[in-house]
Design a protein around this motif. Sequence first.
Motif, mmCIF file in Angstrom:
data_model
loop_
_atom_site.group_PDB
_atom_site.id
_atom_site.type_symbol
_atom_site.label_atom_id
_atom_site.label_comp_id
_atom_site.label_asym_id
_atom_site.label_seq_id
_atom_site.Cartn_x
_atom_site.Cartn_y
_atom_site.Cartn_z
ATOM 1 N N VAL A 65 0.853 -1.185 0.000
ATOM 2 C CA VAL A 65 0.000 0.000 0.000
ATOM 3 C C VAL A 65 0.890 1.236 0.000
ATOM 4 C CG1 VAL A 65 -1.904 1.169 1.148
ATOM 5 C CG2 VAL A 65 -1.691 -1.322 1.335
ATOM 6 N N LEU A 66 0.689 2.101 -0.983
ATOM 7 C CA LEU A 66 1.514 3.302 -1.126
ATOM 8 C C LEU A 66 0.878 4.461 -0.370
ATOM 9 C CD1 LEU A 66 3.965 4.710 -2.357
ATOM 10 C CD2 LEU A 66 2.584 5.135 -4.414
ATOM 11 N N ALA A 67 1.539 4.907 0.697
ATOM 12 C CA ALA A 67 1.025 5.994 1.531
ATOM 13 C C ALA A 67 1.597 7.323 1.044
ATOM 14 C CB ALA A 67 1.405 5.758 2.988
ATOM 15 N N LEU A 68 0.743 8.194 0.549
ATOM 16 C CA LEU A 68 1.150 9.501 0.040
ATOM 17 C C LEU A 68 0.774 10.596 1.032
ATOM 18 C CD1 LEU A 68 -0.141 9.050 -3.616
ATOM 19 C CD2 LEU A 68 2.212 8.792 -2.815
ATOM 20 N N PRO A 112 -6.776 8.493 6.276
ATOM 21 C CA PRO A 112 -6.487 7.321 7.111
ATOM 22 C C PRO A 112 -7.459 6.165 6.908
ATOM 23 C CG PRO A 112 -6.220 9.329 8.391
ATOM 24 C CD PRO A 112 -6.807 9.743 7.067
ATOM 25 N N PHE A 113 -8.732 6.479 6.726
ATOM 26 C CA PHE A 113 -9.719 5.409 6.522
ATOM 27 C C PHE A 113 -9.363 4.558 5.314
ATOM 28 C CE2 PHE A 113 -13.608 3.956 4.368
ATOM 29 C CZ PHE A 113 -14.170 3.174 5.360
ATOM 30 N N GLU A 114 -9.018 5.214 4.217
ATOM 31 C CA GLU A 114 -8.712 4.479 2.995
ATOM 32 C C GLU A 114 -7.383 3.736 3.100
ATOM 33 O OE1 GLU A 114 -9.339 6.591 -0.631
ATOM 34 O OE2 GLU A 114 -11.050 7.689 0.178
ATOM 35 N N PHE A 174 -3.117 14.022 12.603
ATOM 36 C CA PHE A 174 -2.007 13.163 12.994
ATOM 37 C C PHE A 174 -1.300 12.661 11.744
ATOM 38 C CE2 PHE A 174 -5.815 10.497 12.748
ATOM 39 C CZ PHE A 174 -5.410 9.476 11.893
ATOM 40 N N ALA A 175 -0.060 12.239 11.927
ATOM 41 C CA ALA A 175 0.715 11.626 10.856
ATOM 42 C C ALA A 175 0.821 10.131 11.144
ATOM 43 C CB ALA A 175 2.105 12.248 10.776
ATOM 44 N N VAL A 176 1.209 9.342 10.136
ATOM 45 C CA VAL A 176 1.444 7.923 10.344
ATOM 46 C C VAL A 176 2.921 7.648 10.097
ATOM 47 C CG1 VAL A 176 -0.895 7.217 9.758
ATOM 48 C CG2 VAL A 176 0.805 7.393 7.952
ATOM 49 N N PRO A 234 7.651 9.635 8.984
ATOM 50 C CA PRO A 234 6.250 10.054 9.085
ATOM 51 C C PRO A 234 5.685 10.501 7.737
ATOM 52 C CG PRO A 234 7.699 11.764 9.926
ATOM 53 C CD PRO A 234 8.567 10.586 9.642
ATOM 54 N N VAL A 235 4.407 10.217 7.544
ATOM 55 C CA VAL A 235 3.661 10.667 6.367
ATOM 56 C C VAL A 235 2.438 11.423 6.869
ATOM 57 C CG1 VAL A 235 2.337 9.959 4.329
ATOM 58 C CG2 VAL A 235 4.458 8.746 4.921
ATOM 59 N N ASP A 236 2.251 12.646 6.374
ATOM 60 C CA ASP A 236 1.115 13.452 6.800
ATOM 61 C C ASP A 236 -0.193 12.873 6.269
ATOM 62 O OD1 ASP A 236 2.746 15.255 8.127
ATOM 63 O OD2 ASP A 236 2.977 16.533 6.350
#
Length: 337
Positions: free
Chosen positions: A14-17, A22-24, A63-65, A56-58
């Motif tokens: 899963v590519l986190a941009l 967050p839900f998706e 919050f960030a992940v 971290p990714v905004d």
Amino acid sequence: MADPKASPLHRVVVLALDGLIPFELGIPQRIFGKAREADGRPLYEVVTCSVRPPGPVDTDADFAVLVANGPETLATADTVVVPASYELGPVHDEGVLTPELAAALAHIRPGTRLVSICTGGYVLAAAGYLDGRPATTHWYHAEHFQGLFPKIRVDADVLFVDDGDVLTSAGVASGIDLCLHLVRRDHGAAVANEVARRTVVPPHRDGGQAQYIRRPVPEPQVATTTAARAWALGRLHDPIQLRDMAEQEAMSVRTFTRRFREEVGVSPGQWLTQQRVEHARHLLESSDLSIDQVARDAGFGTAQSMRQHLQAALGVTPTAYRRTFRTGSGTSPAGLA
């Protein structure tokens, strides 16, 4: 003890941009991560990566992940999922990739299955993966999406589009529909239905995005077509005429047809065919009934009629479908990684 001969798990990356929802982001982990063999063994491995080194990714929340994997992880994927982001910049505005994103996507191996959720489709489109293909995105963005990428055949009415190795979904929760569809395609309806039960969502939603689009001056509606659908589902094996369904709601055929399409997103005939295909799939997977008997019980009448409908809906014959999903819950259809 692990079986050394067991096939490696299908890896979903899963590519986190930046600006992700967050839900998706959580949908692939929730759906693929809960898919299990009959003995409880997982069927997928789900990992998350970003376009930068770990860090971290905004998000679009407060919050960030913290993402532990960098873009090189994309090279290990059997399936790549791109969830939506509200900070796509030139990808959304101009239809071009940023150098950082282009470098990340370059890690993806040829033949990797590609999936987008909502506006994640902009990323696949800007990378050229959707050129000449059918695709969808959130209905709110569909007109802009089509204008930005004229080579794509955009369908704003559906919840998702399966074009084989590239799949796109509409807005937000339709990512659940698409991921469940992939589990069903990979491992059969029984596995997908169990994931849906655990997630407390329907295994298959009727209709498309049309039912969620706000109309300028909606007509107040009291009567629904719910009773007619329940009545039809209880007798799929029988011939069902449109007038029979309309009578269940005490409506004229014309009013019933209009109301049905408004509520479900497809015509009564299309809906009936969808339900019969799903019932046939269940019987082919879970019973030893002959093809002729499955066709009768599902309401197709003849094996030839069922064969035509399954070929149109799934791209395979009833015999091929049964062979795929009765050889073991971990067996994938031909052509899938």
